[in-house]
Design a protein around this motif. Sequence first.
Motif: not given
Length: 404
Positions: A191-215
């Motif tokens: 939650t302290d990491a840099d914000v690189v983008k803000k998404l509006s409601e309904g906007a989508s980004l592709t999930v990185d399925t190869d990344a390690k899962e973090i709870s």
Amino acid sequence: MLNKRLLESASVLVLAGILTVVGVMNGNGTTTAVDADSNQSQVEAGIYAGATDYLESLDLDNVVAVNVTVEKEEVELATSTDVEASEEQLSEEELEWQNKLIANIGESTLNVRESASTDAEIVGKMESGDVAEVVEKGDKWTLIQSGNVEGYVSNDYCIYASEAYAYALENYKTVATSKVDGLRVRSSADTDADVVKKLSEGASLTVDTDAKEISGWVAVIYDDETCYVSADYVTVAMDYGTALTIEEIKEIEEAKAAAKAAEAAENNSKSGNYQTANTVQGEGISYTEDELYLLASLLYCEAGGQGYDCQLACGAVIVSRVKDSRFPNSIYDVIYQAGQYGPTRSGSLDRAMANGSATQSCFDAARAALSGVDNTNGALGFQGVSCGYDGVEYNGMLFYNIWD
């Protein structure tokens, strides 16, 4: 009468059953303990003799019928157990796909009909790859629900359940869609990491399925980098299409036509004093498959990279010349008329035909032109825009009437 060897084999089976009964119940229905050491030999000898006498009095057909019934019950039990075990091995996501289908129709569209008949009214269409929920599957037709469409599709053009799931894994992206306005996309799962983008409601980004899962976080791809969004504020799902109603398809086509007209008007205002043209359905001409192939190959050579509208315009000029008494009256003769088209002189047309280079778009444009579709205002010639004529412009090519 059973032969002796068969009787002896059957006796062993009956003996096993009787021993079990004797070991559990006596003649009065009360339990009886059998001494396995002292009494077993005597019991076996007596029962074996009695069982053999009993079997000799049996009818063979009845014995076989008993065996078949028992074996059938065992098979049904085993099959049921196998199915339950198989379902237990499926992931939660794969279980959801057991009641889905995917349209598998190549470059065509799959009709969704009001009832299970090719004569029934078409209520919607599915593109190849679109997904539907199976309401009821029949031998030849399946009742589906997809998007705002409910109706029947032919089983011949669908894949189901696990096969559909395997296709989905290979062909669909998984996306995270924001449920709120202003969702922060962070450079790391913090939650302290840099914000690189803000998404509006309904906007989508592709999930990185190869990344390690973090709870508590979902890894997404933004600007070719792995970033993170809070899992509480997104929905994660495969990104696929669904069926469209006939009304929805009509609205989309009208919106596309309006956008094209606006773009054409803007291009005309920027690039010169060009005419605007409406696409009209005129009278078509008869043609052979060879003439279709020839025309599609020419369109590939003249406008293969200029898009469908430009390809259609080239085809419309050829067809207009065939209709005009001032030109030859066949596709072949118009295309190969001396001094008219560069690809015939350079040999590129012959090579395109030999290699089968014409694209699906070129074939679609050729068929439309041959059927009478014209988006050139009846033009009889085309060149680059530098030719200086007034006419209709598509992607740097000008279509004009040289006798105007």
